[in-house]
Write a protein that holds these residues in place. Structure first.
Motif, short mmCIF file in Angstrom:
data_model
loop_
_atom_site.label_atom_id
_atom_site.label_comp_id
_atom_site.label_asym_id
_atom_site.label_seq_id
_atom_site.Cartn_x
_atom_site.Cartn_y
_atom_site.Cartn_z
N SER A 8 0.80 -1.22 0.00
CA SER A 8 0.00 0.00 0.00
C SER A 8 0.84 1.27 0.00
CB SER A 8 -0.94 0.00 1.19
OG SER A 8 -0.21 -0.12 2.40
N ILE A 9 2.05 1.23 0.58
CA ILE A 9 2.82 2.48 0.66
C ILE A 9 4.08 2.48 -0.20
CG2 ILE A 9 1.91 3.00 2.95
CD1 ILE A 9 4.74 2.37 4.05
N GLY A 10 4.35 1.41 -0.93
CA GLY A 10 5.55 1.42 -1.74
C GLY A 10 5.75 0.16 -2.55
N GLN A 11 6.93 0.08 -3.14
CA GLN A 11 7.31 -1.05 -3.98
C GLN A 11 8.68 -1.56 -3.56
OE1 GLN A 11 7.36 0.62 -7.96
NE2 GLN A 11 5.24 0.03 -8.28
N THR A 21 26.61 -7.78 -4.50
CA THR A 21 25.61 -8.20 -3.53
C THR A 21 24.20 -7.92 -4.05
OG1 THR A 21 27.11 -7.64 -1.72
CG2 THR A 21 24.79 -7.89 -1.15
N GLU A 22 23.33 -8.95 -4.01
CA GLU A 22 21.93 -8.76 -4.38
C GLU A 22 21.20 -8.12 -3.21
OE1 GLU A 22 20.16 -11.94 -7.39
OE2 GLU A 22 20.92 -12.87 -5.54
N VAL A 23 20.40 -7.11 -3.51
CA VAL A 23 19.66 -6.42 -2.46
C VAL A 23 18.21 -6.22 -2.90
CG1 VAL A 23 21.64 -5.21 -1.46
CG2 VAL A 23 20.35 -4.13 -3.31
N ALA A 24 17.38 -6.03 -1.89
CA ALA A 24 15.99 -5.62 -2.10
C ALA A 24 15.92 -4.17 -1.65
CB ALA A 24 15.05 -6.49 -1.30
N ILE A 25 15.35 -3.33 -2.49
CA ILE A 25 15.22 -1.91 -2.15
C ILE A 25 13.73 -1.58 -2.07
CG2 ILE A 25 15.77 0.46 -2.79
CD1 ILE A 25 18.14 -0.64 -4.39
N LYS A 26 13.30 -1.24 -0.89
CA LYS A 26 11.90 -0.89 -0.62
C LYS A 26 11.79 0.63 -0.70
CE LYS A 26 8.54 -1.76 3.08
NZ LYS A 26 8.39 -2.43 4.38
N ASP A 70 8.73 5.29 8.39
CA ASP A 70 10.14 5.58 8.69
C ASP A 70 10.97 4.31 8.45
OD1 ASP A 70 12.63 6.22 9.65
OD2 ASP A 70 11.89 7.11 11.51
N TYR A 71 11.56 4.23 7.26
CA TYR A 71 12.32 3.03 6.90
C TYR A 71 13.65 2.92 7.63
CZ TYR A 71 9.02 1.85 3.13
OH TYR A 71 7.91 1.49 2.40
N ARG A 104 17.23 5.32 4.03
CA ARG A 104 16.76 6.68 4.29
C ARG A 104 15.32 6.55 4.80
NH1 ARG A 104 21.27 6.71 3.47
NH2 ARG A 104 22.58 8.02 2.16
N LYS A 105 14.73 7.67 5.17
CA LYS A 105 13.37 7.62 5.70
C LYS A 105 12.40 6.94 4.73
CE LYS A 105 9.86 10.52 7.94
NZ LYS A 105 8.69 9.88 7.43
N THR A 106 12.60 7.11 3.43
CA THR A 106 11.68 6.54 2.45
C THR A 106 12.30 5.42 1.60
OG1 THR A 106 12.22 8.25 0.82
CG2 THR A 106 10.34 8.67 2.28
N VAL A 107 13.52 5.00 1.96
CA VAL A 107 14.20 3.94 1.21
C VAL A 107 14.84 2.96 2.20
CG1 VAL A 107 16.04 3.39 -0.44
CG2 VAL A 107 14.72 5.49 -0.71
#
Length: 145
Positions: A8-11, A21-26, A70-71, A104-107
């Motif tokens: 609902s708030i992101g991808q 390194t493989e990462v997931a970025i929200k 707040d990520y 960051r706050k949104t990442v």
């Protein structure tokens, strides 16, 4: 890129750092926190007039949900949860490790975990249970409702 997950708030996007390194970025949708605050404020206003008994619970929900935006805090919580469950559940549960310097706050950047999506794993478990009990998946779903 096509997201590998969304909510609902992101991808969530899969990426590779320079070191491989493989990462997931929200990533939060732009402006989503403000939209949520505005929507909730309007709901509370309406309830204060039409259903005042709901205002107090809504204020509590507001407090709880605002931490979801707040990520950096979520990264800290991931580390804390991982530490807390490691001793007893570390052999069964994996919590992705955040990469604080890339948060960051949104990442939120965290290690990418390969595996079966939860919904698919639950469906497979339900299918196995249905077979074991000689029932259809639909029958079991009805029983669980």
């Amino acid at each position: 890129d096509t997201p590998c997950g969304s909510a609902s708030i992101g991808q969530v996007h899969k990426a590779r750092l320079k070191d491989g390194t493989e990462v997931a970025i929200k990533i939060q949708y732009p402006g989503i926190e403000q939209k949520f605050r505005s929507d909730l404020k309007n709901i509370i206003r309406f309830c204060s007039i039409a259903m005042p008994q709901h205002v107090k619970p809504l204020r509590e929900i507001e407090k709880q949900f605002l931490t979801e935006f707040d990520y950096v805090l979520e990264a800290k919580n991931l580390s804390e949860i991982a530490g807390n469950i490691q001793k007893d559940w570390g052999h069964k549960v994996v919590v992705p490790k955040p990469i604080p310097e890339l948060c960051r706050k949104t990442v939120l950047t965290m290690e990418y975990l390969h595996g079966v999506p939860l919904r698919k794993a639950l469906r497979s478990s339900l299918e196995r249970l249905a077979e074991k009990e000689n029932k259809s998946v639909g029958d079991l779903e009805s029983e669980f409702r």
